[in-house]
Scaffold this active site. Structure first.
Site, PDB file in Angstrom:
ATOM      1  N   GLY A  10       0.817  -1.217   0.000  1.00  0.00           N
ATOM      2  CA  GLY A  10       0.000   0.000   0.000  1.00  0.00           C
ATOM      3  C   GLY A  10       0.849   1.266   0.000  1.00  0.00           C
ATOM      4  O   GLY A  10       2.067   1.227  -0.202  1.00  0.00           O
ATOM      5  N   SER A  34      -6.122  -6.033  -1.713  1.00  0.00           N
ATOM      6  CA  SER A  34      -7.519  -5.597  -1.824  1.00  0.00           C
ATOM      7  C   SER A  34      -7.608  -4.098  -2.073  1.00  0.00           C
ATOM      8  O   SER A  34      -8.594  -3.611  -2.614  1.00  0.00           O
ATOM      9  CB  SER A  34      -8.298  -5.969  -0.556  1.00  0.00           C
ATOM     10  OG  SER A  34      -7.691  -5.391   0.583  1.00  0.00           O
ATOM     11  N   ASN A  35      -6.578  -3.359  -1.652  1.00  0.00           N
ATOM     12  CA  ASN A  35      -6.577  -1.915  -1.920  1.00  0.00           C
ATOM     13  C   ASN A  35      -5.172  -1.467  -2.305  1.00  0.00           C
ATOM     14  O   ASN A  35      -4.733  -0.371  -1.947  1.00  0.00           O
ATOM     15  CB  ASN A  35      -7.077  -1.165  -0.676  1.00  0.00           C
ATOM     16  CG  ASN A  35      -7.360   0.294  -0.964  1.00  0.00           C
ATOM     17  OD1 ASN A  35      -7.746   0.655  -2.079  1.00  0.00           O
ATOM     18  ND2 ASN A  35      -7.162   1.151   0.031  1.00  0.00           N
ATOM     19  N   SER A 124      -3.350   6.233  14.186  1.00  0.00           N
ATOM     20  CA  SER A 124      -3.741   7.465  13.511  1.00  0.00           C
ATOM     21  C   SER A 124      -4.034   8.563  14.517  1.00  0.00           C
ATOM     22  O   SER A 124      -4.563   8.301  15.604  1.00  0.00           O
ATOM     23  CB  SER A 124      -5.004   7.190  12.689  1.00  0.00           C
ATOM     24  OG  SER A 124      -5.591   8.396  12.272  1.00  0.00           O
ATOM     25  N   THR A 126      -6.362  10.287  14.336  1.00  0.00           N
ATOM     26  CA  THR A 126      -7.820  10.321  14.497  1.00  0.00           C
ATOM     27  C   THR A 126      -8.214   9.950  15.932  1.00  0.00           C
ATOM     28  O   THR A 126      -9.285  10.330  16.394  1.00  0.00           O
ATOM     29  CB  THR A 126      -8.518   9.401  13.462  1.00  0.00           C
ATOM     30  OG1 THR A 126      -9.907   9.711  13.427  1.00  0.00           O
ATOM     31  CG2 THR A 126      -8.347   7.929  13.789  1.00  0.00           C
ATOM     32  N   TYR A 148     -13.969   3.415  11.816  1.00  0.00           N
ATOM     33  CA  TYR A 148     -12.553   3.309  11.452  1.00  0.00           C
ATOM     34  C   TYR A 148     -11.671   3.746  12.625  1.00  0.00           C
ATOM     35  O   TYR A 148     -10.748   3.034  13.043  1.00  0.00           O
ATOM     36  CB  TYR A 148     -12.248   4.169  10.209  1.00  0.00           C
ATOM     37  CG  TYR A 148     -10.790   4.518  10.089  1.00  0.00           C
ATOM     38  CD1 TYR A 148      -9.864   3.565   9.689  1.00  0.00           C
ATOM     39  CD2 TYR A 148     -10.315   5.789  10.437  1.00  0.00           C
ATOM     40  CE1 TYR A 148      -8.508   3.871   9.622  1.00  0.00           C
ATOM     41  CE2 TYR A 148      -8.973   6.107  10.371  1.00  0.00           C
ATOM     42  CZ  TYR A 148      -8.073   5.139   9.969  1.00  0.00           C
ATOM     43  OH  TYR A 148      -6.735   5.447   9.921  1.00  0.00           O
ATOM     44  N   LYS A 152      -8.817   1.718  15.295  1.00  0.00           N
ATOM     45  CA  LYS A 152      -7.445   2.120  15.660  1.00  0.00           C
ATOM     46  C   LYS A 152      -7.329   2.259  17.182  1.00  0.00           C
ATOM     47  O   LYS A 152      -6.348   1.816  17.788  1.00  0.00           O
ATOM     48  CB  LYS A 152      -7.076   3.442  14.977  1.00  0.00           C
ATOM     49  CG  LYS A 152      -6.958   3.357  13.462  1.00  0.00           C
ATOM     50  CD  LYS A 152      -5.783   2.486  13.038  1.00  0.00           C
ATOM     51  CE  LYS A 152      -5.629   2.393  11.534  1.00  0.00           C
ATOM     52  NZ  LYS A 152      -4.668   1.360  11.113  1.00  0.00           N
ATOM     53  N   LEU A 199      -7.472  14.972   0.757  1.00  0.00           N
ATOM     54  CA  LEU A 199      -7.242  16.232   0.042  1.00  0.00           C
ATOM     55  C   LEU A 199      -6.182  16.121  -1.055  1.00  0.00           C
ATOM     56  O   LEU A 199      -6.426  16.504  -2.201  1.00  0.00           O
ATOM     57  CB  LEU A 199      -6.838  17.306   1.068  1.00  0.00           C
ATOM     58  CG  LEU A 199      -6.529  18.677   0.484  1.00  0.00           C
ATOM     59  CD1 LEU A 199      -7.758  19.265  -0.190  1.00  0.00           C
ATOM     60  CD2 LEU A 199      -6.025  19.614   1.596  1.00  0.00           C
ATOM     61  N   PRO A 292     -19.245  16.526   7.390  1.00  0.00           N
ATOM     62  CA  PRO A 292     -19.604  16.055   8.736  1.00  0.00           C
ATOM     63  C   PRO A 292     -18.451  15.270   9.370  1.00  0.00           C
ATOM     64  O   PRO A 292     -17.810  14.464   8.701  1.00  0.00           O
ATOM     65  CB  PRO A 292     -20.804  15.126   8.485  1.00  0.00           C
ATOM     66  CG  PRO A 292     -21.353  15.543   7.163  1.00  0.00           C
ATOM     67  CD  PRO A 292     -20.195  16.058   6.358  1.00  0.00           C
TER      68      PRO A 292
HETATM   69  N1  UDP Z   1     -10.730  18.517   2.356  1.00  0.00           N
HETATM   70  C1  UDP Z   1     -11.373  19.338   1.433  1.00  0.00           C
HETATM   71  N2  UDP Z   1     -11.778  18.786   0.249  1.00  0.00           N
HETATM   72  C2  UDP Z   1     -11.580  17.467  -0.079  1.00  0.00           C
HETATM   73  C3  UDP Z   1     -10.900  16.642   0.876  1.00  0.00           C
HETATM   74  C4  UDP Z   1     -10.497  17.195   2.077  1.00  0.00           C
HETATM   75  O1  UDP Z   1     -11.589  20.530   1.684  1.00  0.00           O
HETATM   76  O2  UDP Z   1     -11.985  17.029  -1.180  1.00  0.00           O
HETATM   77  C5  UDP Z   1     -10.244  19.084   3.635  1.00  0.00           C
HETATM   78  C6  UDP Z   1     -10.869  18.468   4.884  1.00  0.00           C
HETATM   79  O3  UDP Z   1     -12.067  19.140   5.235  1.00  0.00           O
HETATM   80  C7  UDP Z   1      -9.740  18.669   5.907  1.00  0.00           C
HETATM   81  C8  UDP Z   1      -8.470  18.549   5.073  1.00  0.00           C
HETATM   82  O4  UDP Z   1      -8.863  18.808   3.716  1.00  0.00           O
HETATM   83  O5  UDP Z   1      -9.786  19.987   6.442  1.00  0.00           O
HETATM   84  C9  UDP Z   1      -7.806  17.163   5.143  1.00  0.00           C
HETATM   85  O6  UDP Z   1      -8.766  16.181   4.835  1.00  0.00           O
HETATM   86  P1  UDP Z   1      -8.342  14.679   4.566  1.00  0.00           P
HETATM   87  O7  UDP Z   1      -9.601  13.904   4.226  1.00  0.00           O
HETATM   88  O8  UDP Z   1      -7.239  14.608   3.570  1.00  0.00           O
HETATM   89  O9  UDP Z   1      -7.741  14.176   5.958  1.00  0.00           O
HETATM   90  P2  UDP Z   1      -8.408  14.067   7.434  1.00  0.00           P
HETATM   91  O10 UDP Z   1      -7.579  14.953   8.306  1.00  0.00           O
HETATM   92  O11 UDP Z   1      -9.822  14.507   7.357  1.00  0.00           O
HETATM   93  O12 UDP Z   1      -8.252  12.645   7.760  1.00  0.00           O
END
Ligand code: UDP
Length: 338
Positions: A10, A34-35, A124, A126, A148, A152, A199, A292
């Site tokens: 990956g 798988s990914n 993470s 997270t 998810y 973790k 992003l 969200p």
């Molecule tokens: N983001 C955005 N547009 C996208 C994807 C992400 O504006 O198409 C923003 C999202 O709201 C966050 C930042 O980019 O502020 C990082 O998001 P990502 O999903 O990459 O990582 P996360 O920290 O959420 O796991």
């Protein structure tokens, strides 16, 4: 040393496999593809001149894992394999719990059976959720806001319990912030299936003409420019963090947690600007509603990893954008182009 790497084909796994081989370690990758794509490993071989072993199997497959441990006799394990999409995890939570927890159980049992006592786990940031304010230190309160993230968080707790019960086991939990970028060769990188959730791959695909424009999820956060801020860390720095953790675990005992981040918050608009600079391409975007579950800001206090691992992030956002653009533009459809 001999390192068994689950999920080694990956995104982060392939960069870490490359770094391990370059440092002279032997690697056996266990990945069910798988990914991910086996092409990533062929390119790791092309870049390093060394070939990692490869077993195509799900980590929950006890017989396959038993045979892998018996044949390779690893000194240590790095456990990347897992399902990782937040949104998807709210739709199919059982799959997330089965795969992410189940693979960890199978792996820990195989380690115990075969006398392997060292594991580095991909966790993470997270797990910091929205329970406290960044910068996050490792002792900040943890929890999770989606299935998810809960996998973790649960695996961290399971590893802590197992390490407490077995003094011969040494565990390093790495809490990644936001990995971005690609190897500087542009030969390996992030290859998400379908529409990217994250992003950087989304921005890269807009630059490559695969997507029309970026949707920025909210510009009314309490941040300097109103867009969300994150701690984006170059995947090559992240890979180096795994080698540092493995080295530390060789001389440590018990359970350890380290943040892998830069310590710097960067906004969505900062990323857009950096990518435009790196690529010379204007990234069209539209501000839309907040996504969200998103927090305004998340970034690390990396002091503990800096001090205990002798590791710190060296590469910049500009480096990451240049490398991501090189990867994306030379592989517009990822490894499927091979
Ligand atoms: N983001 C955005 N547009 C996208 C994807 C992400 O504006 O198409 C923003 C999202 O709201 C966050 C930042 O980019 O502020 C990082 O998001 P990502 O999903 O990459 O990582 P996360 O920290 O959420 O796991």
């Amino acid at each position: 040393m001999r390192v068994l790497v689950t999920g080694g084909a990956g995104y982060i796994g392939s960069h870490t496999t490359l770094a391990l081989l370059e440092a002279g370690h032997d690697v056996l990758v266990v990945d069910d593809l798988s990914n991910s794509s086996e092409e990533s490993l062929r390119r790791v071989t092309e870049l390093t001149g060394r070939t990692p072993g490869f077993v195509k199997a799900n980590v929950r497959d006890e017989a396959a894992l038993d045979a892998a441990f018996a044949g390779f006799t690893p000194d240590a394990v790095i456990h990347f394999a897992g399902w990782k999409a937040v949104g998807e995890s709210t739709q199919i939570p059982l799959t997330y719990y089965r795969e992410n927890l189940g693979s960890t159980f199978t792996l820990l049992e195989a380690m115990a059976k075969h006398g392997c006592h060292r594991i580095v786990f991909s966790s993470s940031a997270t797990v910091y959720g929205d329970m406290s304010e960044p910068p996050f230190t490792e002792d900040a309160p943890t929890g999770a806001t989606n299935p998810y993230g809960r996998t973790k968080h649960m695996i961290e707790q399971i590893l802590q319990d197992v390490a407490a019960a077995d003094p011969s086991l040494t565990v390093g939990v790495l809490r990644y912030f936001n990995p971005i970028g690609a190897h500087e060769s542009g030969r390996i990188g992030e290859d998400p299936k379908g529409i990217p959730n994250n992003l950087l791959p989304f921005v890269a695909q807009v630059a490559a003409g695969r997507r029309e424009k970026l949707m920025i999820f909210g510009d009314d956060y309490p941040t300097p420019d109103g867009t969300g801020t994150r701690d984006y860390i170059h995947v090559v720095d992240l890979a180096a963090g795994h080698l540092a953790a493995l080295g530390k675990l060789a001389e440590a005992s018990g359970y350890h947690v380290w943040n892998l981040g830069t310590g710097n918050p960067t906004s969505v608009l900062d990323i857009v600007k950096a990518f435009e600079k790196a690529s010379g391409i204007t990234i069209p975007y539209q501000i839309v509603a907040r996504r969200p579950g998103d927090v305004a800001s998340s970034y690390a206090d990396p002091t503990k990893a800096n001090a205990e691992l002798g590791w710190s992030a060296r590469l910049t956002i500009d480096d990451a954008c240049a490398d991501a653009y090189r990867w994306q533009s030379s592989n517009p459809n990822g490894f499927a182009d091979a």
